[in-house]
Design a protein around this motif. Structure first.
Motif, PDB file in Angstrom:
ATOM      1  N   LEU A  61       0.860  -1.183   0.000  1.00  0.00           N
ATOM      2  CA  LEU A  61       0.000   0.000   0.000  1.00  0.00           C
ATOM      3  C   LEU A  61       0.896   1.233   0.000  1.00  0.00           C
ATOM      4  O   LEU A  61       1.687   1.443   0.932  1.00  0.00           O
ATOM      5  CB  LEU A  61      -0.911   0.024   1.220  1.00  0.00           C
ATOM      6  N   LYS A  62       0.781   2.047  -1.035  1.00  0.00           N
ATOM      7  CA  LYS A  62       1.652   3.213  -1.170  1.00  0.00           C
ATOM      8  C   LYS A  62       1.294   4.271  -0.131  1.00  0.00           C
ATOM      9  O   LYS A  62       0.113   4.497   0.165  1.00  0.00           O
ATOM     10  CB  LYS A  62       1.539   3.793  -2.586  1.00  0.00           C
ATOM     11  N   LEU A  76      10.602   9.662   4.530  1.00  0.00           N
ATOM     12  CA  LEU A  76       9.555   9.436   5.531  1.00  0.00           C
ATOM     13  C   LEU A  76       9.177   7.954   5.632  1.00  0.00           C
ATOM     14  O   LEU A  76       8.375   7.582   6.475  1.00  0.00           O
ATOM     15  CB  LEU A  76       8.297  10.232   5.162  1.00  0.00           C
ATOM     16  N   LYS A  77       9.756   7.124   4.750  1.00  0.00           N
ATOM     17  CA  LYS A  77       9.381   5.718   4.718  1.00  0.00           C
ATOM     18  C   LYS A  77       9.783   5.011   6.006  1.00  0.00           C
ATOM     19  O   LYS A  77      10.874   5.227   6.535  1.00  0.00           O
ATOM     20  CB  LYS A  77      10.042   5.022   3.527  1.00  0.00           C
ATOM     21  N   CYS A  78       8.898   4.159   6.477  1.00  0.00           N
ATOM     22  CA  CYS A  78       9.169   3.384   7.684  1.00  0.00           C
ATOM     23  C   CYS A  78      10.156   2.258   7.358  1.00  0.00           C
ATOM     24  O   CYS A  78       9.928   1.498   6.411  1.00  0.00           O
ATOM     25  CB  CYS A  78       7.871   2.819   8.243  1.00  0.00           C
ATOM     26  N   PRO A  79      11.223   2.108   8.127  1.00  0.00           N
ATOM     27  CA  PRO A  79      12.232   1.074   7.824  1.00  0.00           C
ATOM     28  C   PRO A  79      11.838  -0.331   8.328  1.00  0.00           C
ATOM     29  O   PRO A  79      12.488  -1.311   7.955  1.00  0.00           O
ATOM     30  CB  PRO A  79      13.463   1.574   8.570  1.00  0.00           C
ATOM     31  N   LEU A  80      10.792  -0.446   9.144  1.00  0.00           N
ATOM     32  CA  LEU A  80      10.457  -1.731   9.761  1.00  0.00           C
ATOM     33  C   LEU A  80      10.093  -2.840   8.758  1.00  0.00           C
ATOM     34  O   LEU A  80      10.461  -3.993   8.968  1.00  0.00           O
ATOM     35  CB  LEU A  80       9.313  -1.543  10.773  1.00  0.00           C
ATOM     36  N   PRO A  81       9.381  -2.532   7.626  1.00  0.00           N
ATOM     37  CA  PRO A  81       9.064  -3.615   6.674  1.00  0.00           C
ATOM     38  C   PRO A  81      10.293  -4.238   5.997  1.00  0.00           C
ATOM     39  O   PRO A  81      10.171  -5.269   5.341  1.00  0.00           O
ATOM     40  CB  PRO A  81       8.163  -2.933   5.635  1.00  0.00           C
ATOM     41  N   ARG A  86       3.227   0.799   3.341  1.00  0.00           N
ATOM     42  CA  ARG A  86       2.898  -0.303   4.245  1.00  0.00           C
ATOM     43  C   ARG A  86       2.770  -1.617   3.468  1.00  0.00           C
ATOM     44  O   ARG A  86       2.459  -1.618   2.281  1.00  0.00           O
ATOM     45  CB  ARG A  86       1.570  -0.015   4.959  1.00  0.00           C
ATOM     46  N   TYR A  87       3.019  -2.707   4.202  1.00  0.00           N
ATOM     47  CA  TYR A  87       2.910  -4.048   3.627  1.00  0.00           C
ATOM     48  C   TYR A  87       2.021  -4.880   4.540  1.00  0.00           C
ATOM     49  O   TYR A  87       2.198  -4.876   5.759  1.00  0.00           O
ATOM     50  CB  TYR A  87       4.276  -4.708   3.498  1.00  0.00           C
ATOM     51  N   PHE A  88       1.075  -5.582   3.938  1.00  0.00           N
ATOM     52  CA  PHE A  88       0.195  -6.451   4.708  1.00  0.00           C
ATOM     53  C   PHE A  88       0.173  -7.842   4.069  1.00  0.00           C
ATOM     54  O   PHE A  88       0.236  -7.987   2.850  1.00  0.00           O
ATOM     55  CB  PHE A  88      -1.230  -5.892   4.763  1.00  0.00           C
ATOM     56  N   TYR A  89       0.101  -8.847   4.930  1.00  0.00           N
ATOM     57  CA  TYR A  89       0.034 -10.229   4.443  1.00  0.00           C
ATOM     58  C   TYR A  89      -1.376 -10.757   4.635  1.00  0.00           C
ATOM     59  O   TYR A  89      -1.875 -10.836   5.758  1.00  0.00           O
ATOM     60  CB  TYR A  89       1.034 -11.123   5.180  1.00  0.00           C
TER      61      TYR A  89
END
Length: 453
Positions: free
Chosen positions: A58-59, A106-111, A131-134
């Motif tokens: 998700l962008k 601003l990108k979150c590094p956790l994924p 964001r990334y979702f499974y």
């Protein structure tokens, strides 16, 4: 003692929807990849690859799609060196990150770290970053799509595909069977026959299904009442049951199948064909008519040319159908002096499959002289040329060899027959099984008319 129910033992079966559901639940419970691997009994690396391959992206919501922290207030321009551009670099379609030294994402590094998704993140509802979702269902759909795409298209290089396309196209234009083309060009065709058929089905090659004769379906044959023929006197002691009993202690190689191929309706000219089971050689004679006398004339020619003893060894047992041209059983079996030269047997009525190998070989004749065409105008030399091209065709049933390859050098009987009938091998590249091979000589018809001085 080993525990066969040990859940920690990893297996390497393909991950299915059930496993993917367990992965999704584990991610939502903040379980580690190691814990999920124990539950699903798959290796940790397999679980990690599955998550990254099956996750949905998700962008993030960024100013002008620019993820820099200062993009909204940045007034920099011409960072790329293009002085003609009148836009701020932050709003330009070019990636200003490659030029700006003050870029801060601003990108979150956790994924980028295990577990590679945001399923269990408490900020996911309000996060504006990528964001990334499974999702188990979506991951399963993606997996099926990947497998489908992996099996689609040609699995060879473009260069090899061009070579295969040319070789197959040139061969089919000459009327060569696909098995013959593959055998002759085995070094140039790196795929099997089934794969070639798939390429043709998928329209990857220039050849289409309509160009392949074997793609046409057979018409359903209607049975006729057989009693009329079955009771005729010429069949007495010569039925297929009698043939089976006679061959019980003999090799199938001593049998020769016989038949005729009719031309256009109303035309008398026809072909007399013989098929030697010993080596699959087919003999073809052209006859002005399909009478019993014409059949006996061909058999007498073979007997005289070969000698009685050689004739007996090659044509000692004959199997044919119940056509009127074969009803003179004694004439077929005996010489003009009344000496037995062979035994003839008749197939059951409407059971052409009992001599199916000859029937199958008739297809090659029809490649060159289609059904419905007259045989009038073809010479003996034309039919000999046709016979040589058919016999030179490479067959799968002969382990990708031609009939000439299976005839031993010490088979004097066959070599005598070949010399008598002018049988010669055609080079594989020159095989042609299309109407272009031979053309009939048109008959000159004189029309009656008035004479003018």
């Amino acid at each position: 003692m080993n525990n066969s129910n040990d859940n920690t033992k990893a297996t390497y079966n393909q991950i299915d929807l059930k496993d993917r559901t367990a992965i999704e639940i584990g991610l939502c419970r903040k379980e580690s990849i190691k814990e999920i691997s124990v539950i699903t009994r798959h290796d940790r690396s397999s679980i990690a690859r599955e998550i990254k391959a099956g996750r949905t992206f998700l962008k993030g919501d960024y100013y002008c799609d620019n993820d820099c922290r200062d993009a909204e207030y940045c007034k920099k321009s011409h960072l790329c060196g293009d002085s003609s551009c009148h836009m701020y670099c932050a709003t330009c379609s070019n990636d200003c990150h490659n030029y700006c030294s003050e870029y801060r994402s601003l990108k979150c590094p956790l994924p980028q770290k295990p577990p590679y998704v945001c399923n269990a993140c408490h900020k996911r509802k309000y996060c504006q970053s990528d964001r990334y979702f499974y999702s188990a269902i979506k991951a399963d759909q993606l997996s099926k799509k990947r497998r489908s795409e992996a099996h689609a298209g040609a699995k060879i290089s473009d260069e090899d595909l061009k070579i295969v396309d040319k070789v197959v196209y040139d061969g089919i234009k000459k009327g060569q069977p696909l098995a013959h083309i593959i055998s002759v060009h085995s070094d140039e065709i790196p795929v099997c026959k089934r794969t070639l058929y798939n390429y043709i089905d998928e329209k990857i090659l220039r050849v289409r299904n309509i160009d392949l004769r074997r793609k046409a379906s057979y018409k359903k044959r209607h049975k006729k009442h057989p009693n009329g023929i079955a009771k005729q006197s010429f069949r007495k002691g010569r039925t297929y049951v009698d043939f089976t009993a006679f061959m019980e202690d003999k090799s199938d190689s001593v049998v020769t199948e016989m038949d005729t191929v009719k031309g256009k309706k109303g035309s008398k000219a026809c072909l007399f064909t013989m098929f030697l089971r010993r080596n699959s050689v087919m003999i073809i004679f052209i006859m002005e008519d399909g009478t019993q006398e014409s059949i006996l004339k061909c058999l007498d020619f073979l007997e005289v040319g070969l000698g009685l003893e050689v004739y007996k060894r090659l044509f000692g047992v004959l199997l044919t159908d119940n056509g009127a041209e074969f009803k003179d059983a004694e004439g077929i079996e005996l010489t003009k002096e009344g000496i037995r030269r062979s035994r003839v047997y008749y197939c059951d009525p409407m059971a052409s499959g009992q001599k199916g190998r000859l029937e199958k070989n008739h297809e090659y004749i029809r490649y060159v002289i289609p059904k419905g065409k007259t045989f009038t105008g073809y010479s003996s030399a034309d039919i000999t040329l046709l016979m040589n091209h058919i016999n030179s065709t490479i067959r799968e049933s002969l382990n990708n060899r031609s009939l000439y390859d299976v005839i031993p050098d010490d088979d004097k009987d066959m070599h005598k027959l070949m010399k008598l009938l002018n049988m010669e091998e055609i080079m594989p590249e020159d095989i042609c099984l299309t109407p272009q091979l031979i053309s009939p000589v048109p008959r000159l018809i004189r029309k009656a008319g008035r004479h003018h001085d």
